[in-house]
Design a protein around this motif. Structure first.
Motif, PDB file in Angstrom:
ATOM      1  N   SER A  80       0.832  -1.203   0.000  1.00 56.47           N
ATOM      2  CA  SER A  80       0.000   0.000   0.000  1.00 56.47           C
ATOM      3  C   SER A  80       0.869   1.256   0.000  1.00 56.47           C
ATOM      4  N   ARG A  83       2.490   1.762  -3.403  1.00 52.41           N
ATOM      5  CA  ARG A  83       1.528   2.265  -4.398  1.00 52.41           C
ATOM      6  C   ARG A  83       1.264   3.759  -4.180  1.00 52.41           C
TER       7      ARG A  83
ATOM      8  N   ILE B 113      -8.473   4.877  -5.350  1.00 52.53           N
ATOM      9  CA  ILE B 113      -8.185   3.890  -4.297  1.00 52.53           C
ATOM     10  C   ILE B 113      -7.359   4.613  -3.234  1.00 52.53           C
ATOM     11  N   THR B 115      -5.956   4.561   1.008  1.00 53.54           N
ATOM     12  CA  THR B 115      -5.792   3.771   2.223  1.00 53.54           C
ATOM     13  C   THR B 115      -5.710   4.723   3.412  1.00 53.54           C
ATOM     14  N   ARG B 168      -8.234  -0.124   3.174  1.00 58.16           N
ATOM     15  CA  ARG B 168      -8.183   0.315   1.779  1.00 58.16           C
ATOM     16  C   ARG B 168      -9.613   0.517   1.276  1.00 58.16           C
ATOM     17  N   ARG B 170     -12.214   1.681  -2.025  1.00 58.69           N
ATOM     18  CA  ARG B 170     -12.420   1.971  -3.440  1.00 58.69           C
ATOM     19  C   ARG B 170     -13.509   3.042  -3.510  1.00 58.69           C
TER      20      ARG B 170
END
Lengths: 202, 177
Positions: A80, A83, B113, B115, B168, B170
């Motif tokens: 994560s 990214r 996306i 987090t 996470r 979306r």
């Protein structure tokens, strides 16, 4: 079953993922339970391995992993973060210097310093370009052929009528208009001799 | 006014009160434990009274309301997307809500996306094989809706509680659903 389990664990310790133990054929309930748990560990190890291998090569594609695979969770976190860094780097490459990396230890400090340095450098470059452009504009105002009177040294302004006396101006007035220069009047030694011989002797 | 019967939401930022005046000695901050105590006891009672689906629906709606008000009152909505995200990341960090990270932003199709690490709602909870940040889902959707003026949905795909160490989400334009 115990013998088979030891064999499978040895395979795992040698860096290979063993095939699962066939639980259906185990009659002892405790042994079956142990085999099921071992199979789960093998599955987790396989999943983790399949995830880390592409990650180690920089492949950051989306992944799906079964919940409760605690072996993989730190790698998911790393995935994560990588990214996110990829996205941030893309933004910085496009000139967005608002991005900051938080809570990633020394890396945060290095990355954030890099962005600040890039931002400062770009601002400095822009200032220099601005200064140069201004200087260039000044140069342009004085470039080309200037019509000057061979006798009185007056200059004709741009494309004005040469027969009109108003088109001709003193060189000081011309330069003051075209540039930021200002004049202060004095007399050179040669003219001093001609004009004021009494004062020029000393 | 708080107890007035109604069939529409009327919550605004002002309903939070003047904390400088109201808590001159104790200040703005309370421990995360008390936030969670509130959230998880409400959730527990709502589940027993209304069932899981209805409880989650309410939690998402509340999150959305909070996200929209938070965006309206704490963020500058005139910024370009990247600047807005940088600002959101900064404010969530300063307010100790969580560490926001954008993984992907497709501005053309409005798909994102994100987090949140060290999430206020769930980080450190026991692993229960389920995603539980419904309030965050609403909160994030509310922020996006307030910022863009369009309807959004945020769906949690990984959660600390599902053993993923990071939450996470979306986030998509609602027309996509």
């Amino acid at each position: 079953m115990i013998e088979e389990s030891i064999e499978k664990l040895a395979t795992l310790l040698q860096g290979k993922i063993p095939d699962k133990i066939e639980t259906e054929i185990i009659t002892n309930e405790e042994h079956r339970h142990l085999a099921t748990m071992l199979n789960q560990i093998f599955e987790f190890m396989q999943e983790t391995h399949e995830f880390i291998e592409p990650l180690s090569k920089g492949d950051l594609h989306e992944i799906s992993m079964q919940p409760k695979n605690f072996l993989s969770s730190p790698f998911k976190e790393l995935h994560s973060r990588l990214r996110h860094l990829t996205w941030q780097t893309e933004q910085v490459a496009q000139g967005d210097y608002n991005q900051r990396v938080d809570f990633m230890g020394d890396f945060s400090e290095a990355f954030n310093s890099m962005i600040t340095a890039l931002d400062n450098n770009e601002k400095q470059l822009k200032r220099k370009i601005d200064e140069l452009e201004k200087a260039l504009t000044h140069i342009k105002t004085l470039e080309g052929l200037l019509p000057i009177c061979a006798n009185c040294k007056k200059i004709r302004v741009d494309d004005d009528n040469p027969k009109d006396q108003k088109s001709w101006s003193q060189i000081e007035a011309f330069l003051t208009k075209k540039t930021n220069a200002q004049f202060t009047h004095t007399i050179c030694p040669e003219c001093m001799k001609k004009l004021y011989p009494d004062f020029s002797q000393g | 006014m708080f107890n007035q019967e109604r069939d529409y939401n009327k919550f605004t930022w002002n309903d939070l009160g003047d904390l400088d005046q109201g808590r001159p000695n104790l200040g703005m901050k309370i421990p995360v434990l008390f936030y969670r105590l509130l959230q998880y006891t409400w959730r527990d009672v709502m589940i027993t009274e209304l069932g899981v689906d209805k409880a989650n629906e309410i939690i998402i709606k509340a999150g959305k309301l909070a996200g929209a008000q938070f965006c309206e009152n704490m963020l500058n909505r005139d910024l370009e997307f990247n600047e807005f995200v940088a600002q959101l990341q900064q404010v969530l960090k300063e307010e100790a809500v969580g560490i926001l990270r954008v993984e992907k932003a497709d501005l053309e199709n409005m798909r994102f996306i994100l987090t949140i690490a060290e999430d206020l709602d769930c980080s450190g909870l026991p692993t229960t094989n389920e995603v539980i940040c419904q309030y965050d889902e609403g909160f994030i959707a509310g922020i996006f809706e307030s910022y863009t003026g369009k309807l959004f949905s945020a769906k949690e795909i990984d959660c600390w509680a599902s053993g993923d160490r990071v939450c996470r989400f979306r986030v998509n334009l609602l027309e996509d659903y």
